[in-house]
Write a protein that holds these residues in place. Structure first.
Motif, short mmCIF file in Angstrom:
data_model
loop_
_atom_site.label_atom_id
_atom_site.label_comp_id
_atom_site.label_asym_id
_atom_site.label_seq_id
_atom_site.Cartn_x
_atom_site.Cartn_y
_atom_site.Cartn_z
N GLN A 367 -8.26 68.36 36.35
CA GLN A 367 -9.45 68.94 35.75
C GLN A 367 -10.61 68.86 36.72
O GLN A 367 -11.38 69.79 36.86
CB GLN A 367 -9.79 68.14 34.49
CG GLN A 367 -10.17 69.02 33.36
CD GLN A 367 -10.24 68.21 32.09
OE1 GLN A 367 -10.31 66.98 32.11
NE2 GLN A 367 -10.23 68.91 30.97
N ASP A 368 -10.66 67.75 37.42
CA ASP A 368 -11.75 67.52 38.36
C ASP A 368 -11.78 68.59 39.44
O ASP A 368 -12.83 69.13 39.77
CB ASP A 368 -11.56 66.12 38.97
CG ASP A 368 -12.69 65.75 39.89
OD1 ASP A 368 -13.85 65.87 39.45
OD2 ASP A 368 -12.41 65.36 41.03
N LEU A 371 -13.42 72.05 38.74
CA LEU A 371 -14.88 72.13 38.67
C LEU A 371 -15.45 72.75 39.93
O LEU A 371 -16.34 73.58 39.90
CB LEU A 371 -15.49 70.74 38.49
CG LEU A 371 -15.34 70.11 37.11
CD1 LEU A 371 -15.97 68.73 37.11
CD2 LEU A 371 -16.03 70.98 36.07
N GLY A 376 -17.68 75.15 37.74
CA GLY A 376 -18.30 74.69 36.50
C GLY A 376 -17.28 74.37 35.44
O GLY A 376 -16.08 74.53 35.65
N PRO A 377 -17.76 73.89 34.28
CA PRO A 377 -16.83 73.37 33.28
C PRO A 377 -16.27 74.42 32.32
O PRO A 377 -15.55 74.08 31.40
CB PRO A 377 -17.72 72.38 32.51
CG PRO A 377 -19.08 73.01 32.57
CD PRO A 377 -19.17 73.72 33.89
N ASN A 378 -16.59 75.70 32.53
CA ASN A 378 -16.16 76.71 31.56
C ASN A 378 -14.92 77.49 32.00
O ASN A 378 -14.68 78.60 31.52
CB ASN A 378 -17.31 77.67 31.27
CG ASN A 378 -18.37 77.00 30.40
OD1 ASN A 378 -18.02 76.32 29.43
ND2 ASN A 378 -19.63 77.13 30.77
N HIS A 380 -11.98 77.18 31.20
CA HIS A 380 -11.05 77.46 30.10
C HIS A 380 -11.33 78.82 29.46
O HIS A 380 -10.51 79.34 28.71
CB HIS A 380 -11.15 76.37 29.03
CG HIS A 380 -12.50 76.31 28.39
ND1 HIS A 380 -13.59 75.73 29.00
CD2 HIS A 380 -12.94 76.80 27.22
CE1 HIS A 380 -14.64 75.86 28.21
NE2 HIS A 380 -14.27 76.51 27.12
N GLN A 395 -18.94 71.50 22.58
CA GLN A 395 -19.25 71.62 24.00
C GLN A 395 -20.02 72.91 24.20
O GLN A 395 -19.67 73.95 23.66
CB GLN A 395 -17.95 71.60 24.80
CG GLN A 395 -17.28 70.23 24.76
CD GLN A 395 -15.81 70.30 25.09
OE1 GLN A 395 -15.39 71.12 25.89
NE2 GLN A 395 -15.03 69.43 24.47
N GLY A 398 -23.44 75.34 30.47
CA GLY A 398 -22.79 75.20 31.78
C GLY A 398 -22.67 76.56 32.46
O GLY A 398 -22.86 77.61 31.85
N ARG A 401 -21.06 80.41 31.12
CA ARG A 401 -20.62 80.31 29.73
C ARG A 401 -20.47 81.73 29.17
O ARG A 401 -21.40 82.54 29.27
CB ARG A 401 -21.66 79.52 28.93
CG ARG A 401 -21.29 79.29 27.47
CD ARG A 401 -20.12 78.36 27.34
NE ARG A 401 -19.88 77.98 25.94
CZ ARG A 401 -18.93 77.15 25.57
NH1 ARG A 401 -18.11 76.62 26.48
NH2 ARG A 401 -18.75 76.85 24.31
#
Ligand code: HDD
Length: 710
Positions: A367-368, A371, A376-378, A380, A395, A398, A401
């Motif tokens: 997962q790291d 990024l 970024g964290p989106n 998915h 959540q 970010g 999005r």
């Protein structure tokens, strides 16, 4: 209920329909900016005067250039070069007894999958056929969310603890001062790592075996490597190891061939997969599981949490539980293959982890790494990564999005939204309640200390041919190491695997053989480890047919139609592209010439008859070298009538060739040379040739004629 059943069986299409919402077809459209403004001219920037400077207000120029300047994202730190394909998975029978994983319950459900095959070490643009481990990562889009099985084509790994992964990768990647060599383990830092980290011994045996140079992504096994855990409705756990078994069998290139292909067609593996799927020769892999009751955890002479160990199939059989069919090519490489994000931590209820310290390390890393790579964290939300199960949580925001989350509530617990989204303690994922107790220590269990038993088991299980290949691979890999001390240490290290192996390694790399070659104490072997007993099939193999003007049309037609009915592909190769004329004046399209094709790209070669055609081939250096290479690479070679004369002008000349009637000396056919003369009916010849194609290689040639394939 029926309705539910219907949706379940159609799961296969759900992912496709989801992707469809994001597909864009630009055919017959007007050119616009990203703001939807129609563009009038995209060849000339806006200038002050015809020969003047470009003007800042040219928003189209600036937008086009800005986007282009940012088209690249960081490549994966490992597995940078890969290729993806869509498909589906179906379980053969319910696995309810062992796991509640939904996609393993109902044989009528087709679960969509996306698979990414990869090499590990090379950069994104490196060649496909280098010696390396192959990644075999599968994303199952299940009703209960995404499940990722992120495996390799080898069942063990180099190291036992995730914390060593950066060291391993730094050592195997190109050396940092000059970034040499590309996509290769044949250099000092890697072998320095090996000799100083002897837990690598078993994996090195796999890497240097023929498994390191697969013939095709479609012809290699896949392994989840770690011991995972199945958990059933009752909460009972069972240890499990996952296997993918290719329906086409496990087959490899020869080293000389692999090196040549790297130059002739660096995209060999991805092209092979892409073409096979486009031609509806859908690759199939059966899913197998090795199951181990928790009570039996300590019954073996290896630790089941050690990722440098296999569970020999003879001890714990592989139960085949389902099949994956890869039947749809991606639409866009970047959007799908490049942006897909796998994570060993993506599990669904019914599948859980174990304390394997390598797996534990991976659970953080995947997962790291996304990024940085996906910004970024989106990630998915990128179409290829979206689950088909709905997503509801708190959540927010970010970079990039996409979801427009409505309402004011983005916290738990709340009363404004009746505490929703609500956790579900019954159906939600619950981690296996394994009892864990201990002191915090940086240490490794003594049960991980045996680095050699299974390396010897692997060596013992190889055929003589496979053993020769491993020794030659050592000669190449360690032969490229400059530091003599490291080379000597390699010999000492592999003396612990087998004294004879170590002695033979030493011979080829210019250092001393071991002072006392060790007789291995491990006598056992595991037949499942050798590729010799694998499935043999002519399906989807590629035959090169050599012909020129004046070829025999009747022979060509009979051959082509027999190959086609056996599912074998064929190309006509001639001096020039365009058409060639048969003896009776019929024109046939040429598929490739000698500039665009080489024998390394084919599984077999056949020369059709026709005096004029064969006379021309006799004077064509490329045709002879085509056949000579196929011969050295132990491939089936066939010739019809006058075509046999061409073989007599090549390396094959020493083998007695057909001179008279059909049904010649059996030993020639054992060597994969199929010839026929004085006949117009090719039925028997075609059968024999197709059988030879199915057998992949004729190792006997290597042994008897000293034609070492590299
Ligand atoms: Fe890994 C990518 C397989 C150990 C950290 N790994 C990656 C991919 C595969 C594997 C197939 C490519 C996925 C894709 O196609 O996008 N890796 C394995 C296997 C391992 C293994 C079978 C041992 C059993 N890996 C391993 C360890 C670590 C990582 C021990 C770190 C602790 N692997 C990564 C990564 C990558 C990755 C850095 C790079 C790109 C990515 O994850 O998405 O996180």
């Amino acid at each position: 209920m029926d309705h539910q059943k219907d949706t379940q069986s159609n799961l296969e299409n759900v992912k496709n329909e989801q992707l469809e919402q994001f597909r864009a077809d630009h055919k017959n459209t007007k050119l616009t900016t990203n703001q939807g403004v129609t563009v009038s001219d995209t060849e000339n920037s806006l200038k002050a005067g015809e020969r003047g400077p470009t003007i800042m207000e040219d928003f189209h120029f600036r937008e086009k250039m800005m986007h282009f300047d940012h088209e690249r994202i960081p490549e994966r730190v490992v597995h940078a070069r890969g290729f993806g394909v869509h498909g589906h998975f179906q379980v053969y029978e319910s696995m309810k007894k062992y796991t509640k994983a939904k996609f393993l319950q109902d044989p009528s459900v087709k679960t969509p999958v996306f698979v990414r095959f990869s090499t590990v070490v090379g950069s994104r643009g490196s060649a496909d056929t280098v010696r390396d481990v192959r990644g075999f990562a599968t994303k199952f889009f299940t009703e209960d969310g995404n499940y990722d099985l992120v495996g390799n084509n080898m069942p063990v790994f180099f190291i036992q603890d995730g914390i060593k992964f950066p060291d391993l990768v730094h050592a195997i990647k190109p050396e940092p001062d000059n970034e040499i060599p590309q996509a290769s383990a044949a250099h000092d830092t890697f072998w320095d790592f090996v000799v100083n980290n002897t837990e690598t011994a078993h994996m090195i045996m796999w890497l240097l075996s023929d498994r390191g140079i697969p013939r095709s992504f479609r012809m290699m096994e896949g392994f989840g490597v770690h011991t995972f855990r199945f958990v059933n409705e009752q909460g009972k756990g069972t240890f499990v190891k996952f296997h993918w078994k290719p329906k086409l069998g496990v087959h490899s290139l020869t080293w000389d061939e692999a090196q040549k292909i790297a130059g002739k067609d660096p995209d060999f593996h991805r092209r092979d997969l892409w073409d096979a799927v486009n031609q509806t020769m859908f690759p199939e892999f059966e899913l197998g599981v090795q199951l181990l009751a928790e009570e039996d955890e300590f019954k073996f002479n290896f630790d089941i949490l050690d990722a440098t160990k296999i569970w020999p199939e003879e001890l714990i059989p592989v139960k085949i539980i389902g099949k994956m069919t890869l039947d749809r090519n991606q639409d866009n490489f970047f959007a799908e293959t490049e942006q897909v994000a796998f994570h060993t931590g993506n599990v669904v209820p019914g599948i859980d982890f174990t304390n394997d310290p390598l797996l534990q390390g991976r659970l953080f890393s995947y997962q790291d790494t996304q990024l940085l790579r996906l910004g970024g964290p989106n990630f998915h939300e990128i179409p290829i990564n979206r689950p088909i199960a709905p997503i509801h949580n708190n959540q927010r925001d970010g970079f990039h999005r996409m979801t427009i989350d409505k309402g004011k509530v983005s916290y738990h617990r709340n009363s404004l939204q009746q505490n929703s989204p609500t956790p579900d303690p019954v159906n939600g994922y619950t981690h296996y309640t394994e009892k864990v107790e201990g002191y915090k220590i940086r240490n490794r269990s003594d049960s991980f200390n045996d680095h050699y038993t299974q390396a010897t088991l692997f060596w013992n299980s190889m055929s003589e041919t496979e053993k020769k290949h491993i020794i030659k691979a050592f000669h190449f890999e360690v032969g490229n190491v400059k530091n003599k001390t490291i080379k000597q240490k390699v010999v000492e290290m592999f003396n612990n695997v087998d004294g004879e192996l170590a002695t033979q390694i030493a011979q080829g790399i210019g250092v001393q053989p071991p002072a006392t070659p060790k007789q291995p104490t491990v006598k056992a072997s595991s037949p499942a480890l050798s590729q010799m007993q694998t499935i043999k099939s002519a399906q989807s193999r590629k035959v090169a047919i050599l012909a020129n003007d004046g070829f025999n049309l009747n022979e060509l037609i009979q051959l082509q139609s027999a190959l086609k009915s056996a599912g074998v592909q064929s190309d006509i190769i001639s001096k020039y592209l365009g058409t060639i004329k048969s003896t009776d004046g019929q024109e046939v399209e040429v598929n490739k010439n000698y500039a665009t094709a080489h024998s390394v790209m084919y599984d077999a070669v056949c020369v059709v008859g026709g005096q004029q055609s064969v006379n021309e081939l006799m004077n064509l250096f490329e045709a002879k070298s085509f056949i000579n290479d196929a011969f050295v690479h132990l491939k089936p070679i066939a010739a019809i009538n006058e075509g046999v004369d061409l073989l007599s002008n090549t390396e094959i000349k020493n083998i007695h060739l057909a001179t008279g009637q059909e049904g010649q000396d059996q030993s020639i056919e054992d060597k994969g040379i199929v010839t026929v003369r004085n006949t117009t009916d090719l039925t028997t010849f075609n059968e024999k040739f197709i059988q030879a194609v199915a057998s992949h290689r004729h190792w006997i040639r290597e042994e008897q004629d000293g034609k070492i394939s590299g």
